[in-house]
Scaffold this motif. Structure first.
Motif, PDB file in Angstrom:
ATOM      1  N   MET A   1     -17.387 -37.944  22.573  1.00  0.00           N
ATOM      2  CA  MET A   1     -17.075 -38.224  23.968  1.00  0.00           C
ATOM      3  C   MET A   1     -16.568 -36.963  24.641  1.00  0.00           C
ATOM      4  O   MET A   1     -15.656 -36.314  24.135  1.00  0.00           O
ATOM      5  CB  MET A   1     -16.012 -39.333  24.051  1.00  0.00           C
ATOM      6  CG  MET A   1     -15.741 -39.829  25.455  1.00  0.00           C
ATOM      7  SD  MET A   1     -14.647 -41.277  25.475  1.00  0.00           S
ATOM      8  CE  MET A   1     -13.071 -40.528  25.025  1.00  0.00           C
ATOM      9  N   ASP A   2     -17.161 -36.612  25.805  1.00  0.00           N
ATOM     10  CA  ASP A   2     -16.716 -35.431  26.543  1.00  0.00           C
ATOM     11  C   ASP A   2     -15.283 -35.604  27.008  1.00  0.00           C
ATOM     12  O   ASP A   2     -14.840 -36.713  27.314  1.00  0.00           O
ATOM     13  CB  ASP A   2     -17.613 -35.194  27.764  1.00  0.00           C
ATOM     14  CG  ASP A   2     -19.014 -34.751  27.364  1.00  0.00           C
ATOM     15  OD1 ASP A   2     -19.184 -34.350  26.204  1.00  0.00           O
ATOM     16  OD2 ASP A   2     -19.917 -34.819  28.220  1.00  0.00           O
ATOM     17  N   ASP A   3     -14.562 -34.486  27.113  1.00  0.00           N
ATOM     18  CA  ASP A   3     -13.169 -34.582  27.544  1.00  0.00           C
ATOM     19  C   ASP A   3     -13.005 -34.256  29.024  1.00  0.00           C
ATOM     20  O   ASP A   3     -11.895 -34.132  29.512  1.00  0.00           O
ATOM     21  CB  ASP A   3     -12.275 -33.670  26.704  1.00  0.00           C
ATOM     22  CG  ASP A   3     -12.643 -32.188  26.864  1.00  0.00           C
ATOM     23  OD1 ASP A   3     -13.607 -31.889  27.588  1.00  0.00           O
ATOM     24  OD2 ASP A   3     -11.953 -31.350  26.261  1.00  0.00           O
ATOM     25  N   LYS A   4     -14.128 -34.147  29.762  1.00  0.00           N
ATOM     26  CA  LYS A   4     -14.076 -33.895  31.200  1.00  0.00           C
ATOM     27  C   LYS A   4     -15.127 -34.740  31.920  1.00  0.00           C
ATOM     28  O   LYS A   4     -16.171 -35.059  31.359  1.00  0.00           O
ATOM     29  CB  LYS A   4     -14.309 -32.413  31.508  1.00  0.00           C
ATOM     30  CG  LYS A   4     -13.192 -31.493  31.115  1.00  0.00           C
ATOM     31  CD  LYS A   4     -13.280 -30.148  31.828  1.00  0.00           C
ATOM     32  CE  LYS A   4     -14.603 -29.470  31.623  1.00  0.00           C
ATOM     33  NZ  LYS A   4     -14.638 -28.103  32.256  1.00  0.00           N
TER      34      LYS A   4
ATOM     35  N   GLY B   1      -6.578 -37.453  35.158  1.00  0.00           N
ATOM     36  CA  GLY B   1      -7.458 -38.020  34.148  1.00  0.00           C
ATOM     37  C   GLY B   1      -6.919 -39.325  33.611  1.00  0.00           C
ATOM     38  O   GLY B   1      -6.051 -39.956  34.230  1.00  0.00           O
TER      39      GLY B   1
ATOM     40  N   VAL C   1      -6.066 -41.632  29.705  1.00  0.00           N
ATOM     41  CA  VAL C   1      -5.969 -41.682  28.251  1.00  0.00           C
ATOM     42  C   VAL C   1      -6.690 -42.935  27.791  1.00  0.00           C
ATOM     43  O   VAL C   1      -6.365 -44.041  28.225  1.00  0.00           O
ATOM     44  CB  VAL C   1      -4.504 -41.704  27.777  1.00  0.00           C
ATOM     45  CG1 VAL C   1      -4.451 -41.860  26.262  1.00  0.00           C
ATOM     46  CG2 VAL C   1      -3.782 -40.451  28.206  1.00  0.00           C
ATOM     47  N   THR C   2      -7.694 -42.756  26.942  1.00  0.00           N
ATOM     48  CA  THR C   2      -8.427 -43.899  26.411  1.00  0.00           C
ATOM     49  C   THR C   2      -8.057 -44.086  24.948  1.00  0.00           C
ATOM     50  O   THR C   2      -7.384 -43.235  24.347  1.00  0.00           O
ATOM     51  CB  THR C   2      -9.944 -43.690  26.530  1.00  0.00           C
ATOM     52  OG1 THR C   2     -10.393 -42.821  25.471  1.00  0.00           O
ATOM     53  CG2 THR C   2     -10.326 -43.080  27.875  1.00  0.00           C
TER      54      THR C   2
ATOM     55  N   ARG D   1      -9.919 -43.592  22.623  1.00  0.00           N
ATOM     56  CA  ARG D   1     -10.623 -42.570  21.852  1.00  0.00           C
ATOM     57  C   ARG D   1     -10.187 -41.162  22.239  1.00  0.00           C
ATOM     58  O   ARG D   1     -10.775 -40.186  21.789  1.00  0.00           O
ATOM     59  CB  ARG D   1     -12.134 -42.702  22.072  1.00  0.00           C
ATOM     60  CG  ARG D   1     -12.711 -44.030  21.647  1.00  0.00           C
ATOM     61  CD  ARG D   1     -14.217 -44.082  21.892  1.00  0.00           C
ATOM     62  NE  ARG D   1     -14.721 -45.433  21.879  1.00  0.00           N
ATOM     63  CZ  ARG D   1     -15.925 -45.791  22.321  1.00  0.00           C
ATOM     64  NH1 ARG D   1     -16.741 -44.860  22.826  1.00  0.00           N
ATOM     65  NH2 ARG D   1     -16.320 -47.041  22.283  1.00  0.00           N
ATOM     66  N   GLY D   2      -9.183 -41.061  23.115  1.00  0.00           N
ATOM     67  CA  GLY D   2      -8.702 -39.750  23.505  1.00  0.00           C
ATOM     68  C   GLY D   2      -8.598 -39.599  25.007  1.00  0.00           C
ATOM     69  O   GLY D   2      -8.955 -40.502  25.773  1.00  0.00           O
ATOM     70  N   ALA D   3      -8.108 -38.433  25.438  1.00  0.00           N
ATOM     71  CA  ALA D   3      -7.904 -38.155  26.863  1.00  0.00           C
ATOM     72  C   ALA D   3      -9.166 -37.571  27.482  1.00  0.00           C
ATOM     73  O   ALA D   3      -9.925 -36.845  26.839  1.00  0.00           O
ATOM     74  CB  ALA D   3      -6.741 -37.196  27.040  1.00  0.00           C
ATOM     75  N   VAL D   4      -9.366 -37.905  28.763  1.00  0.00           N
ATOM     76  CA  VAL D   4     -10.478 -37.353  29.538  1.00  0.00           C
ATOM     77  C   VAL D   4      -9.918 -36.886  30.873  1.00  0.00           C
ATOM     78  O   VAL D   4      -9.201 -37.628  31.553  1.00  0.00           O
ATOM     79  CB  VAL D   4     -11.585 -38.404  29.770  1.00  0.00           C
ATOM     80  CG1 VAL D   4     -12.753 -37.773  30.535  1.00  0.00           C
ATOM     81  CG2 VAL D   4     -12.064 -38.984  28.456  1.00  0.00           C
ATOM     82  N   ARG D   5     -10.248 -35.658  31.246  1.00  0.00           N
ATOM     83  CA  ARG D   5      -9.732 -35.089  32.487  1.00  0.00           C
ATOM     84  C   ARG D   5     -10.720 -35.308  33.630  1.00  0.00           C
ATOM     85  O   ARG D   5     -11.928 -35.249  33.440  1.00  0.00           O
ATOM     86  CB  ARG D   5      -9.469 -33.598  32.309  1.00  0.00           C
ATOM     87  CG  ARG D   5      -8.299 -33.267  31.371  1.00  0.00           C
ATOM     88  CD  ARG D   5      -8.187 -31.776  31.181  1.00  0.00           C
ATOM     89  NE  ARG D   5      -9.314 -31.244  30.412  1.00  0.00           N
ATOM     90  CZ  ARG D   5      -9.801 -30.022  30.544  1.00  0.00           C
ATOM     91  NH1 ARG D   5      -9.297 -29.193  31.441  1.00  0.00           N
ATOM     92  NH2 ARG D   5     -10.819 -29.605  29.795  1.00  0.00           N
TER      93      ARG D   5
END
Length: 428
Positions: free
Chosen positions: A1-4, A184, A186-187, A189-193
């Motif tokens: 999963m992309d983080d942006k 952004g 927080v999911t 599966r991680g953070a996304v900005r």
């Protein structure tokens, strides 16, 4: 999963999917997160009405615009949505009720909407075989309906073809903010900005927004729906007659619901937000039935603890409340009364869903200044399926242009805190 991402959308109902579609159509790369399956909650469990008539005056321009989108939506997204445009008919069983419709028509005329009052004789012509027990009805020939189980998933697929990214079964646990703006999410599966976040999370919106200090008055209502086996007749119009709402599907079956009753499972928010909803409860007290059940404890801890709220999101991937058997029996009896030739029609399926509603029973669609970059599109109060496409388009305009093509002043979030008189003005 992309983080942006360019834009993050929280919620995979029809509003969130339509927002992803219209953003992607304008060259923006949105990433949509849905904690369960796409359209798993309200957007696949509703009646399927695309209704302009009887709405609050603030909703009429939006719904007329949405109706125009629906007319070409199947071609636009290259999908069969079972779209049918054969009108909506709602009975007036008393002169007082007919008077309410006549008053509302004065507002509809200002928008050149094709709604009109029809006589009992006209009703029998529009729906042959219906029991003529009304003094008249409100009829809107341009209203239509579509299949809820098809619509939002098809719009999501169209958005993906244009470059949107859709993550189902991935909950957003929180919205991040920095320097007065969203930064952004927080999911699980991680953070996304992202510099823009759209909250289109339906029944979960107020709980999620509360974690960043944004107050949205919002409660849940439980609606029960039933589906008959295919019936040996054509009911071309959708509507509400003798207290039953009905819509015929392509296979001949009818979606039905008790059109004058719904349930409210009392939760802590019901008590804490009671002052904001007092006027609505008074006006609709005969319509809404209160229940004290396990929903009170299931959604209690998440009101006070972020960790408990996160556990609640993951536990309830898809809200799936039980249907009310009394309302199923009521709807079935009223259907058989309204259509005597369907006296032996069996019920093939029943279900229920939670509907989020606001104190004035109209949506919130707004771009906030605090935090900047946050767009809210929620609180559609049981009217969201039909309005979904225009809500998504307006979200895209708020994100990209900073202003919408329609006047949204009456639907701003601040109306609940700036002294505006809060009252529901819909007649259906």
């Amino acid at each position: 999963m992309d983080d942006k991402a360019d834009v993050i959308i929280i919620g995979g109902g029809i509003v969130g999917c339509a927002a992803a579609y219209y953003l992607a159509k304008r060259g923006v790369r949105p990433v949509l997160f849905e904690k369960g399956r796409i359209a798993g909650e309200q957007s696949s469990r509703n009646w399927g009405f695309v209704r302009q008539q009887g709405r609050d005056p603030a909703e009429i321009p939006l719904m007329m615009a949405s109706n125009r989108i629906w007319q070409g939506l199947e071609k636009d997204i290259e999908a069969d949505l079972d779209w049918t445009q054969e009108g909506n008919l709602v009975a007036a069983e008393t002169k007082e009720r007919l008077g309410e419709f006549e008053e509302w028509l004065e507002i509809a005329k200002l928008h050149q909407l094709d709604s009109r009052i029809v006589t009992p004789r006209e009703i029998e012509r529009l729906i042959p075989g219906i029991r003529p027990n009304a003094v008249g009805a409100l009829y809107t020939p341009s209203d239509g309906h579509a299949e809820p189980e098809k619509a939002a998933p098809a719009i999501a697929r169209a958005a993906e073809r244009l470059g949107a990214v859709v993550h189902a079964n991935c909950a957003v646990l929180g919205i991040e903010r920095s320097g007065g703006a969203v930064s952004g999410v927080v999911t699980e599966r991680g953070a996304v900005r992202a510099g823009a976040v759209v909250c289109a999370s339906g029944a979960w919106a107020s709980r999620l927004l509360r974690t960043i200090g944004v107050n949205l008055p919002q409660l849940w209502m439980r609606g029960t729906v039933a589906r008959t086996a295919p019936v040996p007749r054509t009911v071309s119009k959708m509507g509400v007659w003798s207290g039953v709402a009905f819509r015929q599907r392509r296979d001949g079956s009818l979606n039905i619901a008790a059109g004058t009753t719904a349930d409210h499972d009392v939760m802590l928010d019901s008590l804490l937000q009671a002052p904001a909803f007092l006027s609505a409860f008074r006006k609709h007290s005969s319509y809404l039935k209160l229940h004290f059940n396990k929903a009170l404890t299931q959604h209690f801890a998440g009101r006070f603890s972020q960790a408990a709220f996160e556990r609640e999101l993951l536990r309830f991937r898809t809200l799936d409340p039980p249907a009310n058997p009394r309302l199923v029996a009521e709807a079935t009896a009223k259907l058989r009364y309204a259509f005597p030739d369907l006296a032996s029609v069996p019920i093939a399926k029943t279900w229920a869903g939670y509907i989020d509603f606001t104190p004035d029973l109209i949506p919130v669609i707004d771009r906030l200044d605090d935090p900047r970059g946050l767009v809210i599109a929620t609180g559609l109060s049981g009217h969201g399926f039909g309005m979904g496409p225009i809500m998504g388009k307006l979200v895209s305009e708020l994100v990209i242009d900073g202003k919408p093509s329609l006047d949204l002043h009456a639907l701003r979030l601040a109306r609940f805190s700036d002294g505006t008189k809060i009252e529901s003005r819909n007649v259906i």
